[in-house]
Design a protein around this motif. Structure first.
Motif, PDB file in Angstrom:
ATOM      1  N   LYS A 190       0.812  -1.217   0.000  1.00  0.00           N
ATOM      2  CA  LYS A 190       0.000   0.000   0.000  1.00  0.00           C
ATOM      3  C   LYS A 190       0.850   1.273   0.000  1.00  0.00           C
ATOM      4  O   LYS A 190       0.471   2.269  -0.610  1.00  0.00           O
ATOM      5  CB  LYS A 190      -0.891  -0.031   1.249  1.00  0.00           C
ATOM      6  N   TYR A 191       1.967   1.243   0.705  1.00  0.00           N
ATOM      7  CA  TYR A 191       2.694   2.495   0.943  1.00  0.00           C
ATOM      8  C   TYR A 191       4.123   2.552   0.401  1.00  0.00           C
ATOM      9  O   TYR A 191       4.640   3.640   0.205  1.00  0.00           O
ATOM     10  CB  TYR A 191       2.733   2.798   2.450  1.00  0.00           C
ATOM     11  N   SER A 192       4.773   1.413   0.225  1.00  0.00           N
ATOM     12  CA  SER A 192       6.192   1.471  -0.147  1.00  0.00           C
ATOM     13  C   SER A 192       6.676   0.077  -0.499  1.00  0.00           C
ATOM     14  O   SER A 192       6.261  -0.891   0.121  1.00  0.00           O
ATOM     15  CB  SER A 192       6.987   2.004   1.057  1.00  0.00           C
ATOM     16  N   THR A 193       7.563  -0.038  -1.478  1.00  0.00           N
ATOM     17  CA  THR A 193       8.155  -1.353  -1.748  1.00  0.00           C
ATOM     18  C   THR A 193       9.213  -1.620  -0.675  1.00  0.00           C
ATOM     19  O   THR A 193       9.796  -0.675  -0.132  1.00  0.00           O
ATOM     20  CB  THR A 193       8.836  -1.393  -3.131  1.00  0.00           C
ATOM     21  N   MET A 194       9.449  -2.892  -0.375  1.00  0.00           N
ATOM     22  CA  MET A 194      10.412  -3.209   0.689  1.00  0.00           C
ATOM     23  C   MET A 194      11.259  -4.418   0.365  1.00  0.00           C
ATOM     24  O   MET A 194      10.791  -5.355  -0.286  1.00  0.00           O
ATOM     25  CB  MET A 194       9.662  -3.477   2.012  1.00  0.00           C
ATOM     26  N   THR A 195      12.472  -4.384   0.873  1.00  0.00           N
ATOM     27  CA  THR A 195      13.347  -5.544   0.769  1.00  0.00           C
ATOM     28  C   THR A 195      12.888  -6.580   1.802  1.00  0.00           C
ATOM     29  O   THR A 195      12.103  -6.269   2.703  1.00  0.00           O
ATOM     30  CB  THR A 195      14.807  -5.158   1.094  1.00  0.00           C
ATOM     31  N   HIS A 196      13.415  -7.777   1.684  1.00  0.00           N
ATOM     32  CA  HIS A 196      13.099  -8.855   2.631  1.00  0.00           C
ATOM     33  C   HIS A 196      13.455  -8.433   4.061  1.00  0.00           C
ATOM     34  O   HIS A 196      12.679  -8.634   4.996  1.00  0.00           O
ATOM     35  CB  HIS A 196      13.887 -10.111   2.220  1.00  0.00           C
ATOM     36  N   ASP A 197      14.633  -7.801   4.210  1.00  0.00           N
ATOM     37  CA  ASP A 197      15.087  -7.356   5.547  1.00  0.00           C
ATOM     38  C   ASP A 197      14.178  -6.272   6.117  1.00  0.00           C
ATOM     39  O   ASP A 197      13.882  -6.259   7.314  1.00  0.00           O
ATOM     40  CB  ASP A 197      16.526  -6.813   5.486  1.00  0.00           C
ATOM     41  N   GLU A 198      13.734  -5.357   5.263  1.00  0.00           N
ATOM     42  CA  GLU A 198      12.847  -4.287   5.725  1.00  0.00           C
ATOM     43  C   GLU A 198      11.488  -4.846   6.158  1.00  0.00           C
ATOM     44  O   GLU A 198      10.916  -4.408   7.147  1.00  0.00           O
ATOM     45  CB  GLU A 198      12.679  -3.229   4.632  1.00  0.00           C
ATOM     46  N   LEU A 199      11.013  -5.856   5.419  1.00  0.00           N
ATOM     47  CA  LEU A 199       9.764  -6.518   5.822  1.00  0.00           C
ATOM     48  C   LEU A 199       9.933  -7.179   7.190  1.00  0.00           C
ATOM     49  O   LEU A 199       9.047  -7.096   8.037  1.00  0.00           O
ATOM     50  CB  LEU A 199       9.357  -7.583   4.793  1.00  0.00           C
ATOM     51  N   ASP A 200      11.089  -7.814   7.411  1.00  0.00           N
ATOM     52  CA  ASP A 200      11.384  -8.428   8.727  1.00  0.00           C
ATOM     53  C   ASP A 200      11.314  -7.373   9.830  1.00  0.00           C
ATOM     54  O   ASP A 200      10.736  -7.599  10.896  1.00  0.00           O
ATOM     55  CB  ASP A 200      12.808  -9.032   8.747  1.00  0.00           C
TER      56      ASP A 200
ATOM     57  N   ALA B  98      13.013   3.666  10.935  1.00  0.00           N
ATOM     58  CA  ALA B  98      12.972   4.466   9.704  1.00  0.00           C
ATOM     59  C   ALA B  98      14.318   5.148   9.438  1.00  0.00           C
ATOM     60  O   ALA B  98      14.672   5.407   8.287  1.00  0.00           O
ATOM     61  CB  ALA B  98      11.864   5.506   9.790  1.00  0.00           C
ATOM     62  N   MET B  99      15.067   5.411  10.516  1.00  0.00           N
ATOM     63  CA  MET B  99      16.380   6.052  10.358  1.00  0.00           C
ATOM     64  C   MET B  99      17.351   5.185   9.562  1.00  0.00           C
ATOM     65  O   MET B  99      18.258   5.692   8.912  1.00  0.00           O
ATOM     66  CB  MET B  99      16.989   6.367  11.729  1.00  0.00           C
ATOM     67  N   HIS B 100      17.148   3.863   9.626  1.00  0.00           N
ATOM     68  CA  HIS B 100      18.094   2.935   8.978  1.00  0.00           C
ATOM     69  C   HIS B 100      17.500   2.222   7.763  1.00  0.00           C
ATOM     70  O   HIS B 100      18.180   1.430   7.123  1.00  0.00           O
ATOM     71  CB  HIS B 100      18.577   1.889   9.986  1.00  0.00           C
ATOM     72  N   ASN B 101      16.223   2.465   7.485  1.00  0.00           N
ATOM     73  CA  ASN B 101      15.563   1.759   6.381  1.00  0.00           C
ATOM     74  C   ASN B 101      14.780   2.765   5.542  1.00  0.00           C
ATOM     75  O   ASN B 101      13.719   3.235   5.960  1.00  0.00           O
ATOM     76  CB  ASN B 101      14.582   0.703   6.922  1.00  0.00           C
ATOM     77  N   VAL B 102      15.309   3.068   4.371  1.00  0.00           N
ATOM     78  CA  VAL B 102      14.728   4.145   3.564  1.00  0.00           C
ATOM     79  C   VAL B 102      13.276   3.839   3.172  1.00  0.00           C
ATOM     80  O   VAL B 102      12.426   4.742   3.157  1.00  0.00           O
ATOM     81  CB  VAL B 102      15.625   4.471   2.343  1.00  0.00           C
ATOM     82  N   ASN B 103      12.954   2.587   2.882  1.00  0.00           N
ATOM     83  CA  ASN B 103      11.581   2.267   2.462  1.00  0.00           C
ATOM     84  C   ASN B 103      10.589   2.345   3.621  1.00  0.00           C
ATOM     85  O   ASN B 103       9.413   2.658   3.416  1.00  0.00           O
ATOM     86  CB  ASN B 103      11.525   0.893   1.792  1.00  0.00           C
TER      87      ASN B 103
ATOM     88  N   TYR C 192       6.360   5.542   6.326  1.00  0.00           N
ATOM     89  CA  TYR C 192       5.967   6.449   7.418  1.00  0.00           C
ATOM     90  C   TYR C 192       5.453   7.769   6.840  1.00  0.00           C
ATOM     91  O   TYR C 192       4.387   8.263   7.216  1.00  0.00           O
ATOM     92  CB  TYR C 192       7.204   6.669   8.311  1.00  0.00           C
ATOM     93  N   ARG C 193       6.202   8.324   5.876  1.00  0.00           N
ATOM     94  CA  ARG C 193       5.806   9.593   5.271  1.00  0.00           C
ATOM     95  C   ARG C 193       4.470   9.459   4.525  1.00  0.00           C
ATOM     96  O   ARG C 193       3.587  10.301   4.636  1.00  0.00           O
ATOM     97  CB  ARG C 193       6.881  10.087   4.303  1.00  0.00           C
ATOM     98  N   LYS C 194       4.314   8.364   3.779  1.00  0.00           N
ATOM     99  CA  LYS C 194       3.078   8.153   2.999  1.00  0.00           C
ATOM    100  C   LYS C 194       1.861   8.011   3.920  1.00  0.00           C
ATOM    101  O   LYS C 194       0.780   8.474   3.600  1.00  0.00           O
ATOM    102  CB  LYS C 194       3.223   6.892   2.133  1.00  0.00           C
ATOM    103  N   ILE C 195       2.046   7.319   5.050  1.00  0.00           N
ATOM    104  CA  ILE C 195       0.945   7.148   6.019  1.00  0.00           C
ATOM    105  C   ILE C 195       0.522   8.522   6.553  1.00  0.00           C
ATOM    106  O   ILE C 195      -0.664   8.828   6.632  1.00  0.00           O
ATOM    107  CB  ILE C 195       1.360   6.202   7.168  1.00  0.00           C
ATOM    108  N   LEU C 196       1.507   9.356   6.901  1.00  0.00           N
ATOM    109  CA  LEU C 196       1.197  10.685   7.427  1.00  0.00           C
ATOM    110  C   LEU C 196       0.534  11.554   6.360  1.00  0.00           C
ATOM    111  O   LEU C 196      -0.422  12.272   6.637  1.00  0.00           O
ATOM    112  CB  LEU C 196       2.456  11.362   7.966  1.00  0.00           C
ATOM    113  N   GLU C 197       1.034  11.451   5.127  1.00  0.00           N
ATOM    114  CA  GLU C 197       0.427  12.202   4.020  1.00  0.00           C
ATOM    115  C   GLU C 197      -1.037  11.802   3.858  1.00  0.00           C
ATOM    116  O   GLU C 197      -1.916  12.647   3.739  1.00  0.00           O
ATOM    117  CB  GLU C 197       1.172  11.916   2.705  1.00  0.00           C
TER     118      GLU C 197
END
Length: 199
Positions: A18-28, A121-126, A131-136
């Protein structure tokens, strides 16, 4: 509510889609911070005077966000399956909210703790993008509601709501819909009758 096991991984994927594509690690990482919460119909999710510390994702169910004015309940938001809600001022100022949130159906929520979300979010750009898309999205929904009650006639308010949130119109009690659209239940009944005749 039909009981099925909802996996935190599924929710992480749903949010990523819904908000952002993610790597496997980011999903974890996203999965690791999700907090599942179940509420029965009528349960309070957040009370006036509490500090909102989460962004909430409704997996299924129906919630209303409201406040008291002159002893009356005013509905500010109605949230359905696969939507986000939060008390944004309380969340960011870390001050007690004047809003209340109640489940108006049995509701399953996955909460994102703001502190943890900002940390990861500081370490994971997606996740930062998510986070930004949810707030928007939250700000746009607030603006749409403000414009709806400011500029639209009672009939157009109801028609727009039917288009934007058909499930809410079908499932929420009329008294809450009327309050959300800033009209009396009697006005809403008249508007609904004339809308049905138009169709």
């Amino acid at each position: 509510m039909k009981e099925s096991i909802v996996d935190k991984r599924d929710i992480a994927r749903e949010l990523a889609r819904k908000y952002s594509t993610m790597t496997h690690d980011e999903l974890d990482t996203l999965e690791s911070i999700l907090v599942p919460m179940r509420f029965a119909k009528g349960d309070m999710i957040l009370k006036e005077g509490e500090v909102c510390r989460y962004i909430y994702y409704v997996e299924r169910g129906l919630i209303r966000q409201y406040y008291y004015k002159n002893g009356r309940e005013i509905t500010e938001h109605l949230g359905e399956d696969h939507t986000i809600f939060m008390c944004i001022e309380s969340l960011f100022k870390e001050e007690p909210t004047r809003l209340q949130v109640q489940a108006i159906e049995p509701t399953l929520v996955f909460a994102l703790p703001k502190a943890r979300l900002e940390e990861v979010a500081m370490h994971n750009v997606n996740i930062q993008i998510l986070y930004r898309k949810i707030l928007e999205e939250s700000l746009i929904i607030s603006q749409q509601h403000a414009d709806l009650v400011r500029f639209e006639t009672a009939q157009n308010r109801y028609k727009r709501m039917c288009k934007m949130s058909p499930q809410v119109v079908l499932r929420a009690p009329l008294v809450y819909i009327a309050s959300y659209l800033q009209m009396t239940p009697e006005t809403l009944s008249r508007v609904r009758s004339s809308t049905l005749m138009d169709d």
